[in-house]
Design an enzyme around this catalytic site. Structure first.
Site, mmCIF file in Angstrom:
data_model
loop_
_atom_site.group_PDB
_atom_site.id
_atom_site.type_symbol
_atom_site.label_atom_id
_atom_site.label_comp_id
_atom_site.label_asym_id
_atom_site.label_seq_id
_atom_site.Cartn_x
_atom_site.Cartn_y
_atom_site.Cartn_z
ATOM 1 C CG HIS A 273 42.686 35.043 34.504
ATOM 2 N ND1 HIS A 273 43.994 34.681 34.021
ATOM 3 C CD2 HIS A 273 42.945 34.725 35.880
ATOM 4 C CE1 HIS A 273 44.747 34.770 34.687
ATOM 5 N NE2 HIS A 273 44.571 34.644 35.557
ATOM 6 C CE1 TYR B 92 -0.662 36.959 46.689
ATOM 7 C CE2 TYR B 92 0.374 35.677 44.711
ATOM 8 C CZ TYR B 92 -0.435 36.496 45.154
ATOM 9 O OH TYR B 92 -1.919 35.989 44.984
ATOM 10 C CG ASP C 101 44.931 32.081 38.718
ATOM 11 O OD1 ASP C 101 44.617 33.066 40.226
ATOM 12 O OD2 ASP C 101 45.546 31.485 38.766
ATOM 13 N NE ARG D 276 51.193 28.526 41.842
ATOM 14 C CZ ARG D 276 51.292 29.110 40.617
ATOM 15 N NH1 ARG D 276 50.162 29.478 40.381
ATOM 16 N NH2 ARG D 276 52.035 29.193 40.377
ATOM 17 C CD GLU E 237 14.938 57.191 63.112
ATOM 18 O OE1 GLU E 237 14.283 56.745 62.063
ATOM 19 O OE2 GLU E 237 16.575 57.241 63.310
ATOM 20 C CG PHE F 21 50.830 23.703 38.695
ATOM 21 C CD1 PHE F 21 50.408 23.802 39.646
ATOM 22 C CD2 PHE F 21 51.839 23.023 38.303
ATOM 23 C CE1 PHE F 21 50.275 25.260 40.267
ATOM 24 C CE2 PHE F 21 52.095 24.427 39.269
ATOM 25 C CZ PHE F 21 51.974 25.400 39.588
ATOM 26 C CB THR G 156 48.698 20.251 33.507
ATOM 27 O OG1 THR G 156 48.828 21.176 35.005
ATOM 28 C CG2 THR G 156 47.698 20.069 32.816
ATOM 29 C CG ASP H 287 46.889 30.102 41.109
ATOM 30 O OD1 ASP H 287 46.740 30.977 41.955
ATOM 31 O OD2 ASP H 287 47.201 29.565 40.467
ATOM 32 N NE ARG I 44 50.098 31.036 46.188
ATOM 33 C CZ ARG I 44 49.172 31.259 44.893
ATOM 34 N NH1 ARG I 44 47.813 30.858 45.026
ATOM 35 N NH2 ARG I 44 49.586 32.697 44.312
ATOM 36 N NE ARG J 163 48.040 31.033 32.343
ATOM 37 C CZ ARG J 163 48.423 31.663 33.244
ATOM 38 N NH1 ARG J 163 46.812 31.453 34.306
ATOM 39 N NH2 ARG J 163 48.540 32.691 33.809
#
Length: 275
Positions: A233, A53, A215, A210, A21, A172, A161, A213, A201, A239
């Site tokens: 999450h 197209y 998430d 850390r 092929e 942080f 924070t 991070d 990390r 938070r």
């Protein structure tokens, strides 16, 4: 969503598991269904407000001839990815690659593979409290922004924070990124973990200090749980350091599972803190 369809585009090229092929080649038929809004083009009658197209057909042909793939799955994946990257008006695409001369020693019209791929709206929580905190956040932003599988990257303002959970650590810097991605959720998780690794990390203490991070907070409105990933999450509504930047980027956002506005969660937590 409106559609533009290309049906059974013929391409002679060399794909297959067997050596013959790849040497002799054969005919393939490729169909594409492009999902996008054609409203603007319908009103303006201007090609630049839509997708040609003809241009898509040329891209498909080039991708099919570009390399020899063993599997139809691989050819379809490459075509879908390139269409989505080259034509920003397209939100999602359905690709079918047919093989009329499949070597199975039996009569059949064709064998085929069909896939659907598209851009997905993603929100990622970001934090750092070790070393050059802003530099780590900037590094993560650049890594995600420059990734060819992402587009339309935006970041909320960075806020400082107090630590959450484990309190014996420095403050942080936090923010939220949002972008559109071609990655599936667990693929994106792996990419984020690679970026965390580049930032050195280390996971020694749960909720501990850390360098970086990342998430995955939201992936479209998807609700899913696996051994390695839960979306949305599960802690995000508790938070403020997530909700403040999230509401900056998406002030009218609604939690996919609980059907409650993120702004309401944010206001409730702010009232608790002010008591």
């Amino acid at each position: 969503m409106d559609k533009i369809t290309i049906k059974n585009l013929e391409v002679f090229c060399n794909h297959g598991v067997y050596k013959e092929e790849n040497i002799l080649g054969q005919k393939f038929l490729v169909s594409a269904e492009l999902s996008l809004s054609t409203r603007k083009a319908g009103l303006s009658d201007a090609l630049e407000d839509s997708v040609s197209y003809g241009d898509v057909s040329r891209l498909i042909t080039a991708e099919m001839k570009k390399q020899n793939d063993k599997l139809l799955e691989r050819a379809a994946e490459r075509i879908a990815g390139q269409i989505l990257k080259e034509f920003p008006l397209i939100d999602s695409v359905r690709i079918e690659v047919k093989k009329p001369w499949a070597p199975v020693m039996m009569h059949l019209d064709y064998a085929s593979v069909s896939i659907e791929r598209g851009w997905h709206r993603v929100y990622v929580g970001v934090g750092s409290n070790m070393g050059e905190r802003q530099a780590w956040i900037d590094m993560a932003a650049e890594a995600l922004r420059s990734d060819g599988n992402n587009r339309n990257f935006r970041s909320a303002q960075v806020i400082e924070t107090e630590p959450y959970g484990y309190l014996e650590q420095d403050k942080f810097l936090n923010t939220v990124f949002t972008f559109e991605s071609l990655y599936e959720p667990e693929e994106l998780l792996l990419r984020m973990q690679e970026i965390e690794k580049e930032a050195h990390r280390e996971r020694k203490i749960h909720w501990g200090p850390r360098t970086l991070d990342l998430d995955l907070l939201l992936y479209d409105n998807r609700i899913t749980e696996s051994p390695v990933l839960t979306i949305p999450h599960p802690e995000m509504t508790k938070r403020l350091f997530v909700l403040i930047p999230l509401c900056e980027l998406n002030p009218h956002g609604v939690h996919p599972l609980y059907r409650k506005r993120f702004a309401e969660y944010k206001e409730a937590l702010e009232q608790q803190e002010n008591k």
